[in-house]
Motif scaffolding. Structure first.
Motif, PDB file in Angstrom:
ATOM      1  N   LYS A   1     -26.305  21.532   7.272  1.00  0.00           N
ATOM      2  CA  LYS A   1     -25.701  22.424   8.260  1.00  0.00           C
ATOM      3  C   LYS A   1     -24.660  21.684   9.099  1.00  0.00           C
ATOM      4  O   LYS A   1     -23.601  22.233   9.420  1.00  0.00           O
ATOM      5  CB  LYS A   1     -26.777  23.014   9.168  1.00  0.00           C
ATOM      6  N   GLU A   2     -24.933  20.442   9.453  1.00  0.00           N
ATOM      7  CA  GLU A   2     -23.966  19.661  10.224  1.00  0.00           C
ATOM      8  C   GLU A   2     -22.667  19.474   9.443  1.00  0.00           C
ATOM      9  O   GLU A   2     -21.568  19.560  10.010  1.00  0.00           O
ATOM     10  CB  GLU A   2     -24.557  18.301  10.585  1.00  0.00           C
ATOM     11  N   ILE A   3     -22.791  19.226   8.151  1.00  0.00           N
ATOM     12  CA  ILE A   3     -21.600  19.037   7.331  1.00  0.00           C
ATOM     13  C   ILE A   3     -20.824  20.341   7.204  1.00  0.00           C
ATOM     14  O   ILE A   3     -19.585  20.361   7.294  1.00  0.00           O
ATOM     15  CB  ILE A   3     -21.985  18.487   5.947  1.00  0.00           C
ATOM     16  N   LEU A   4     -21.521  21.446   7.017  1.00  0.00           N
ATOM     17  CA  LEU A   4     -20.846  22.743   6.951  1.00  0.00           C
ATOM     18  C   LEU A   4     -20.163  23.070   8.277  1.00  0.00           C
ATOM     19  O   LEU A   4     -19.067  23.641   8.296  1.00  0.00           O
ATOM     20  CB  LEU A   4     -21.847  23.837   6.580  1.00  0.00           C
TER      21      LEU A   4
ATOM     22  N   ILE B   1     -22.237   8.722   4.494  1.00  0.00           N
ATOM     23  CA  ILE B   1     -20.919   8.795   3.841  1.00  0.00           C
ATOM     24  C   ILE B   1     -20.173  10.037   4.301  1.00  0.00           C
ATOM     25  O   ILE B   1     -18.995   9.987   4.685  1.00  0.00           O
ATOM     26  CB  ILE B   1     -21.079   8.813   2.308  1.00  0.00           C
ATOM     27  N   LEU B   2     -20.853  11.175   4.268  1.00  0.00           N
ATOM     28  CA  LEU B   2     -20.208  12.437   4.624  1.00  0.00           C
ATOM     29  C   LEU B   2     -19.878  12.498   6.109  1.00  0.00           C
ATOM     30  O   LEU B   2     -18.813  12.987   6.503  1.00  0.00           O
ATOM     31  CB  LEU B   2     -21.103  13.609   4.219  1.00  0.00           C
ATOM     32  N   LYS B   3     -20.776  12.004   6.933  1.00  0.00           N
ATOM     33  CA  LYS B   3     -20.540  12.003   8.374  1.00  0.00           C
ATOM     34  C   LYS B   3     -19.311  11.161   8.704  1.00  0.00           C
ATOM     35  O   LYS B   3     -18.449  11.567   9.494  1.00  0.00           O
ATOM     36  CB  LYS B   3     -21.768  11.462   9.099  1.00  0.00           C
ATOM     37  N   ARG B   4     -19.212   9.987   8.090  1.00  0.00           N
ATOM     38  CA  ARG B   4     -18.046   9.130   8.307  1.00  0.00           C
ATOM     39  C   ARG B   4     -16.770   9.823   7.849  1.00  0.00           C
ATOM     40  O   ARG B   4     -15.745   9.799   8.547  1.00  0.00           O
ATOM     41  CB  ARG B   4     -18.232   7.807   7.553  1.00  0.00           C
ATOM     42  N   ALA B   5     -16.820  10.458   6.682  1.00  0.00           N
ATOM     43  CA  ALA B   5     -15.626  11.109   6.141  1.00  0.00           C
ATOM     44  C   ALA B   5     -15.137  12.227   7.052  1.00  0.00           C
ATOM     45  O   ALA B   5     -13.931  12.328   7.345  1.00  0.00           O
ATOM     46  CB  ALA B   5     -15.922  11.654   4.744  1.00  0.00           C
ATOM     47  N   TYR B   6     -16.051  13.068   7.517  1.00  0.00           N
ATOM     48  CA  TYR B   6     -15.624  14.193   8.346  1.00  0.00           C
ATOM     49  C   TYR B   6     -15.215  13.749   9.745  1.00  0.00           C
ATOM     50  O   TYR B   6     -14.269  14.299  10.323  1.00  0.00           O
ATOM     51  CB  TYR B   6     -16.711  15.264   8.394  1.00  0.00           C
TER      52      TYR B   6
END
Length: 217
Positions: A130-133, A69-74
């Motif tokens: 860390k990837e999301i940050l 979800i987060l990967k898609r959003a960013y």
């Protein structure tokens, strides 16, 4: 950025891709409403109308669902910002207006994803967190570079005669980002202001913040 460990493949049928999107959409809604810790795999599968086995055919764990979800959003928001920069041409004021417009649209039109991305990343394993940050930092850096270009071109002014020193670029970038991102907390599609009208208003406010008028047509 490492890719999600989803077991779907590029050649998978459309129904598989659709189910994967449905799982992410329903899980995002549940993570937003109940929080990640209180949302079980059973809740997600019940919302999707599938079995746990079907979910695990797409994602290996609840954490992987959150990561996807987060990967898609960013990835989507970064793509929108890059398109905004292109539309802004070679002038930093136009670029800033487009950046603010795009980020505001993302956080109003996809507010659930945006809010989950901002708060629930803490539940990810360290490497994925860390990837999301890193993605958050890349987005902030897009705004900082645009402000730096505008200052160098004499289009922006961050100084305040009442202050002992000019505002720092990173502080101004964070203020603009907070304005756009926090719109998702209160915006409602059925409200008096549409997402696009709000995006236009925020673009104007951001330019006012950096001492610039509306960009020339």
């Amino acid at each position: 950025m490492a890719t999600t460990r989803s077991r779907t493949t590029a050649g998978a049928p459309q129904t598989t891709a659709s189910m994967s999107r449905r799982i992410l959409d329903e899980a995002a809604r549940l993570f937003y409403e109940d929080g990640f810790p209180a949302t079980s795999v059973r809740k997600i599968t019940a919302a999707c109308g599938v079995t746990a086995g079907s979910l695990y055919n797409h994602y290996e764990s609840k954490e992987e669902v959150l990561y996807a979800i987060l990967k898609r959003a960013y990835e989507d928001s970064e793509g929108m910002l890059e398109e905004g920069l292109l539309r802004g041409g070679d002038r930093a004021d136009r670029q800033l207006a487009e950046l603010v417009r795009e980020l505001t649209l993302f956080h109003t039109e996809r507010r659930v994803e945006g809010l989950v991305a901002r708060t629930e990343w803490r539940h990810l394993p360290a490497e994925q967190a860390k990837e999301i940050l890193d993605a958050q930092r890349r987005i902030r850096r897009i705004f900082e570079r645009t402000l730096e270009r505008g200052l160098a071109a004499g289009l922006f002014r961050l100084s305040d005669p009442r202050a002992s020193r000019p505002a720092q670029v990173d502080v101004v970038a964070k203020a603009i980002l907070d304005m756009c991102i926090n719109a998702g907390q209160w915006f409602r599609p059925e409200g008096a202001v549409s997402a696009r009208d709000l995006a236009d208003q925020y673009s104007f406010l951001a330019l006012q913040l950096v001492g610039a008028g509306p960009p020339d047509a």
